[in-house]
Motif scaffolding. Structure first.
Motif, PDB file in Angstrom:
ATOM      1  N   VAL A  15       1.132   6.378  -2.804  1.00 17.00           N
ATOM      2  CA  VAL A  15       1.296   5.964  -1.407  1.00 17.00           C
ATOM      3  C   VAL A  15       1.203   7.144  -0.452  1.00 17.00           C
ATOM      4  O   VAL A  15       1.447   8.298  -0.813  1.00 17.00           O
ATOM      5  CB  VAL A  15       2.642   5.234  -1.186  1.00 17.00           C
ATOM      6  N   PHE A  16       0.851   6.810   0.773  1.00 17.25           N
ATOM      7  CA  PHE A  16       0.864   7.746   1.894  1.00 17.25           C
ATOM      8  C   PHE A  16       1.666   7.067   3.000  1.00 17.25           C
ATOM      9  O   PHE A  16       1.343   5.949   3.414  1.00 17.25           O
ATOM     10  CB  PHE A  16      -0.563   8.052   2.350  1.00 17.25           C
TER      11      PHE A  16
ATOM     12  N   LEU B  74       1.162   2.901   3.027  1.00 16.95           N
ATOM     13  CA  LEU B  74      -0.175   2.537   2.563  1.00 16.95           C
ATOM     14  C   LEU B  74      -0.331   2.904   1.092  1.00 16.95           C
ATOM     15  O   LEU B  74      -0.130   4.065   0.701  1.00 16.95           O
ATOM     16  CB  LEU B  74      -1.237   3.255   3.400  1.00 16.95           C
ATOM     17  N   ASN B  75      -0.727   1.921   0.297  1.00 14.15           N
ATOM     18  CA  ASN B  75      -0.854   2.119  -1.149  1.00 14.15           C
ATOM     19  C   ASN B  75      -2.319   2.323  -1.524  1.00 14.15           C
ATOM     20  O   ASN B  75      -3.149   1.436  -1.324  1.00 14.15           O
ATOM     21  CB  ASN B  75      -0.277   0.901  -1.881  1.00 14.15           C
ATOM     22  N   PHE B  76      -2.614   3.489  -2.097  1.00 17.46           N
ATOM     23  CA  PHE B  76      -3.966   3.805  -2.559  1.00 17.46           C
ATOM     24  C   PHE B  76      -3.988   4.037  -4.072  1.00 17.46           C
ATOM     25  O   PHE B  76      -4.923   4.655  -4.594  1.00 17.46           O
ATOM     26  CB  PHE B  76      -4.491   5.047  -1.841  1.00 17.46           C
ATOM     27  N   GLY B  77      -2.965   3.536  -4.749  1.00 20.53           N
ATOM     28  CA  GLY B  77      -2.897   3.719  -6.196  1.00 20.53           C
ATOM     29  C   GLY B  77      -2.436   2.458  -6.891  1.00 20.53           C
ATOM     30  O   GLY B  77      -3.016   1.389  -6.708  1.00 20.53           O
ATOM     31  N   GLN B  78      -1.361   2.592  -7.647  1.00 20.35           N
ATOM     32  CA  GLN B  78      -0.817   1.469  -8.397  1.00 20.35           C
ATOM     33  C   GLN B  78       0.401   0.883  -7.675  1.00 20.35           C
ATOM     34  O   GLN B  78       0.887   1.442  -6.699  1.00 20.35           O
ATOM     35  CB  GLN B  78      -0.408   1.937  -9.803  1.00 20.35           C
ATOM     36  N   GLU B  79       0.874  -0.249  -8.181  1.00 14.36           N
ATOM     37  CA  GLU B  79       2.088  -0.870  -7.621  1.00 14.36           C
ATOM     38  C   GLU B  79       3.204   0.168  -7.590  1.00 14.36           C
ATOM     39  O   GLU B  79       3.426   0.909  -8.550  1.00 14.36           O
ATOM     40  CB  GLU B  79       2.481  -2.064  -8.483  1.00 14.36           C
ATOM     41  N   PHE B  80       3.943   0.198  -6.471  1.00 15.06           N
ATOM     42  CA  PHE B  80       4.899   1.289  -6.296  1.00 15.06           C
ATOM     43  C   PHE B  80       6.057   0.827  -5.421  1.00 15.06           C
ATOM     44  O   PHE B  80       5.875   0.058  -4.475  1.00 15.06           O
ATOM     45  CB  PHE B  80       4.195   2.484  -5.639  1.00 15.06           C
ATOM     46  N   THR B  81       7.258   1.308  -5.751  1.00 19.15           N
ATOM     47  CA  THR B  81       8.456   1.038  -4.951  1.00 19.15           C
ATOM     48  C   THR B  81       9.029   2.366  -4.477  1.00 19.15           C
ATOM     49  O   THR B  81       9.162   3.307  -5.267  1.00 19.15           O
ATOM     50  CB  THR B  81       9.510   0.272  -5.768  1.00 19.15           C
ATOM     51  N   ILE B  82       9.382   2.432  -3.199  1.00 23.85           N
ATOM     52  CA  ILE B  82       9.855   3.685  -2.621  1.00 23.85           C
ATOM     53  C   ILE B  82      11.123   3.455  -1.813  1.00 23.85           C
ATOM     54  O   ILE B  82      11.279   2.420  -1.149  1.00 23.85           O
ATOM     55  CB  ILE B  82       8.750   4.328  -1.739  1.00 23.85           C
ATOM     56  N   ASP B  83      12.042   4.420  -1.888  1.00 22.62           N
ATOM     57  CA  ASP B  83      13.283   4.401  -1.106  1.00 22.62           C
ATOM     58  C   ASP B  83      13.066   5.280   0.129  1.00 22.62           C
ATOM     59  O   ASP B  83      13.210   6.508   0.067  1.00 22.62           O
ATOM     60  CB  ASP B  83      14.446   4.922  -1.949  1.00 22.62           C
ATOM     61  N   LEU B  84      12.712   4.674   1.241  1.00 20.77           N
ATOM     62  CA  LEU B  84      12.422   5.429   2.448  1.00 20.77           C
ATOM     63  C   LEU B  84      13.684   5.982   3.105  1.00 20.77           C
ATOM     64  O   LEU B  84      13.662   7.039   3.728  1.00 20.77           O
ATOM     65  CB  LEU B  84      11.660   4.550   3.447  1.00 20.77           C
ATOM     66  N   LYS B  85      14.794   5.277   2.945  1.00 24.20           N
ATOM     67  CA  LYS B  85      16.041   5.734   3.573  1.00 24.20           C
ATOM     68  C   LYS B  85      16.541   7.020   2.928  1.00 24.20           C
ATOM     69  O   LYS B  85      17.191   7.843   3.585  1.00 24.20           O
ATOM     70  CB  LYS B  85      17.105   4.641   3.501  1.00 24.20           C
TER      71      LYS B  85
ATOM     72  N   GLU C 174       1.917  -3.414  -3.442  1.00 22.45           N
ATOM     73  CA  GLU C 174       0.963  -3.634  -4.527  1.00 22.45           C
ATOM     74  C   GLU C 174      -0.219  -2.675  -4.374  1.00 22.45           C
ATOM     75  O   GLU C 174      -0.358  -1.974  -3.373  1.00 22.45           O
ATOM     76  CB  GLU C 174       0.454  -5.082  -4.491  1.00 22.45           C
ATOM     77  N   MET C 175      -1.077  -2.655  -5.372  1.00 19.62           N
ATOM     78  CA  MET C 175      -2.282  -1.842  -5.312  1.00 19.62           C
ATOM     79  C   MET C 175      -3.135  -2.256  -4.111  1.00 19.62           C
ATOM     80  O   MET C 175      -3.440  -3.425  -3.933  1.00 19.62           O
ATOM     81  CB  MET C 175      -3.095  -2.015  -6.602  1.00 19.62           C
ATOM     82  N   GLY C 176      -3.471  -1.298  -3.256  1.00 19.46           N
ATOM     83  CA  GLY C 176      -4.306  -1.587  -2.099  1.00 19.46           C
ATOM     84  C   GLY C 176      -3.596  -2.296  -0.968  1.00 19.46           C
ATOM     85  O   GLY C 176      -4.251  -2.770  -0.030  1.00 19.46           O
ATOM     86  N   GLU C 177      -2.277  -2.360  -1.007  1.00 17.82           N
ATOM     87  CA  GLU C 177      -1.525  -3.042   0.054  1.00 17.82           C
ATOM     88  C   GLU C 177      -1.118  -2.048   1.137  1.00 17.82           C
ATOM     89  O   GLU C 177      -0.815  -0.887   0.865  1.00 17.82           O
ATOM     90  CB  GLU C 177      -0.283  -3.707  -0.525  1.00 17.82           C
ATOM     91  N   GLY C 178      -1.097  -2.524   2.365  1.00 22.35           N
ATOM     92  CA  GLY C 178      -0.644  -1.706   3.474  1.00 22.35           C
ATOM     93  C   GLY C 178       0.371  -2.453   4.311  1.00 22.35           C
ATOM     94  O   GLY C 178       0.224  -3.658   4.548  1.00 22.35           O
TER      95      GLY C 178
END
Length: 685
Positions: free
Chosen positions: A579-580, A597-608, A641-645
């Protein structure tokens, strides 16, 4: 007794009798008679009697409707009215002074308004591939005019039309046979003038290509030069070369962009001429001042027609070293006789020579002569170079203006797609861009594979989301707003399409609807085959689909009207292989947009965890998955998901660009601050 007193009354009586004074009620009959100066009727006789002057003066000093000027002046000279008038006069003067001062302060504090080339995306059109109006299978200028509603539907205000000069159409028509004429394939000069008027009537702007480096070998200048006619003798780069046994020994090892020697023997002049592109495209000699003047005259001609700007192409090739030394090999172990490819040499003597930028700046100065009218600034774009520092020189300096921006193809030139590679491409431009300059981004081009074919269909929407939410001017190549793909024709092999400089798979006809030939032409065929997916990938069908690539693109262009995205800060938050993440925010405005923006695989991120001041929830303003729009998400658990923004919206009193941990990751081109009290932008914050 009464009769005697009446005789002494102070009045003048006419023989016609008295007239009643009804104030402002007009007695038309009386007026006509009294004002008829041409009447020959004898004036009525008057008889004078005694008058009491004191009584008449008292009557005159009392105000009444229709009183004469003399009475009005006596009445208005009374003190109580004079004081009132003076108070009102000075109040008006004070209010005017305050208004002028407030206006000066507002103007002084107001940021510079974004110009038209900064405020809107640019939509690049290849005229041969956009719309055919006369059923010959080739797009034309009338076809572009017929489809201007599509441009306005996209909320785009600037159109970039690639080369349509009269040309043999080698290399996309970039070798002009006549810079002052429209190629008959595209229409006439009248068609161009009608198109230009229609564009401006819609409040749109138009820029066009100009390739000053070379012409076609069919150009009148070249024909005169090869015959050594007058001043045209040195309009091109001519050198003696050795011809023996049917082969030619060129002056040096210089190689053209398309491969093989950049020198071509001319049987008429019995010399070799330089061509850094195709052999049908001889290079002009820009060390000849007459050639420079010719190009200035061409610029003036089209600006005089009313175009709003130019994109100058191939400008790094304008000058060559006069010593004609061999260029150094990349691999010194290679046999010099085997050098054929452009990539096998370092082009130290054929690109970016001393004086090249001076020529470009002179083009800018000529364009500035047409930029004096309000709202008629003429835009200048240019090619860049492979080296980022060399590219930034096209911006000019603080004191010397050059291009408004060199076009940025970093996002096209990426080798591998990932969150990290996207970050590196964006950061490379932003950290090297001179202060106060304006960025731009392109993800498609007539010389690059389409997004769908280059990186995959699943990434089209997230790439468009990136393009339209980054700071600066986005450039969209026609068809990318619906996710068009490269063509592979049954009749033209993929190998030939990729090697032939005339035919490119990314230049297939625009797909307007599901009818025959995708609505591009009503003729029997088109100059290039229409992509086989046109029945599902076209403008008409995507306008009816709420979750289509077209409608997402349109929603993103509308989102650009939001102040933080329009001219706010950009700060990088996070990037990894998947992600970026970055934010767009504006000083004084508590509303922030965060792009995940996801440019790879499914990913979960903790932004806080990355930004502790982030609120616990944010609202999804836009998503490549339309069903998620409007939903609230937990900022500790953002899944893509992959390719999701995702475009997240939230409010905060502590913007990211004020945090010490992120300040090195933040950029702003045209800084402005928002005042909620006055609902306006200002500088100096």
């Amino acid at each position: 007794m009464v009769e005697e007193e009446a005789k002494s009354l102070p009045m003048e009586l006419t023989e016609k009798g008295g007239v009643e004074n009804n104030g402002f009620v007009q007695n038309e009959a009386f007026d006509d008679k009294e004002t008829n100066t041409s009447s020959q009727e004898e004036m009525p006789k008057a008889c004078a009697v005694g008058v009491d002057p004191t009584a008449m003066e008292e009557l005159a000093l009392k105000p009444y409707a229709g009183m004469p000027k003399e009475v009005l002046l006596k009445f208005s000279s009374q003190a109580r009215y004079r004081v009132t008038r003076e108070i009102l006069f000075w109040l008006i003067i004070a209010a005017a002074v305050v208004l002028v001062c407030a206006t000066i302060v507002i103007i002084a504090l107001s940021p510079k308004c974004l110009d038209w080339w900064q405020a809107s995306p640019i939509y690049q059109i290849c005229p041969r591939s956009f719309k055919d109006s006369n059923m010959d299978g080739n797009g034309d200028l009338k076809g572009i005019q017929a489809k201007l509603d599509h441009i306005t539907y996209l909320n785009i205000k600037t159109i970039w039309i690639t080369s349509f000069y009269k040309s043999p159409l080698k290399d996309l028509g970039y070798g002009a046979e006549d810079f002052y004429e429209i190629d008959p394939m595209f229409g006439s000069m009248r068609d161009f003038e009608n198109l230009l008027a229609a564009i401006h009537d819609r409040g749109l702007k138009v820029i066009m290509d100009l390739i000053p480096n070379h012409t076609s070998d069919k150009h009148r200048w070249f024909q005169l030069s090869r015959n050594r006619t007058g001043k045209y003798t040195d309009y091109y780069i001519w050198q003696d070369c050795v011809q023996a046994d049917g082969s030619v020994t060129p002056p040096n090892n210089w190689v053209s962009v398309f491969g093989h020697s950049s020198w071509q023997f001319d049987s008429v002049r019995r010399q070799c001429y330089l061509h850094q592109f195709g052999k049908e495209q001889p290079d002009l000699n820009f060390r000849n001042l007459d050639v420079q003047q010719e190009m200035h005259d061409i610029i003036k001609f089209w600006l005089g027609k009313g175009i709003d700007g130019f994109s100058f192409s191939a400008v790094k090739f304008l000058l060559e070293a006069t010593h004609l030394r061999d260029e150094p090999q990349v691999n010194k172990l290679h046999n010099p006789e085997s050098i054929r490819a452009y990539s096998q040499l370092y082009h130290d003597y054929t690109t970016t020579q001393v004086g090249m930028h001076d020529i470009i700046r002179s083009f800018r100065q000529t364009m500035n002569q047409f930029s004096n009218e309000p709202g008629r600034y003429r835009f200048m774009g240019s090619d860049g170079e492979d080296d980022i520092e060399a590219t930034m020189m096209y911006y000019g300096t603080t004191f010397i203006q050059e291009a408004d921006f060199p076009f940025n193809f970093n996002l096209i030139n990426m080798i591998n797609l990932s969150g990290n590679s996207i970050f590196e491409a964006v950061n490379l431009w932003m950290k090297n861009m001179p202060a106060g300059k304006w960025p731009n981004w392109a993800v498609g081009s007539p010389r690059a594979a389409r997004i769908s074919s280059r990186i995959g269909k699943k990434y089209v929407n997230v790439i468009n989301m990136l393009l339209l939410t980054l700071p600066g001017t986005p450039v969209t190549y026609y068809g990318e707003e619906i996710g068009m793909q490269n063509i592979i024709s049954e009749h033209v092999s993929e190998e030939r399409i990729n090697s032939d400089p005339v035919t490119f798979p990314q230049k297939s006809p625009m797909q307007w609807d599901g009818k025959v030939n995708a609505g591009f032409t009503e003729g029997n065929s088109s100059w290039l085959p229409v992509n086989s997916d046109y029945q599902t990938v076209n403008v008409e069908i995507q306008m009816t689909q709420s979750n289509s690539t077209l409608n997402l693109y349109r929603e993103l262009t509308l989102l650009r009207n939001e102040l933080p995205i329009y001219r706010g800060w950009m700060c990088y938050i996070w990037n990894d292989s998947n992600v970026f993440v970055y934010v767009r925010e504006l000083d004084g405005l508590d509303r922030v947009f965060m792009m995940v923006l996801n440019f790879g695989q499914e990913f979960t991120i903790d932004l806080k965890a990355i930004v502790p001041s982030l609120p616990s929830e944010a609202v999804i303003r836009l998503s490549t998955n339309f069903s998620k729009a409007g939903k609230a998400v937990n900022t500790k658990l953002i899944k893509t998901e992959m390719g999701e923004g995702l475009v997240l919206e939230y409010k905060t009193a502590k913007p990211v660009h004020t945090m010490e941990a992120f300040q090195r990751n933040c950029f702003v081109a045209e800084k402005a601050c928002y005042s909620s009290a006055f609902n306006l932008l200002y500088v100096g914050c």
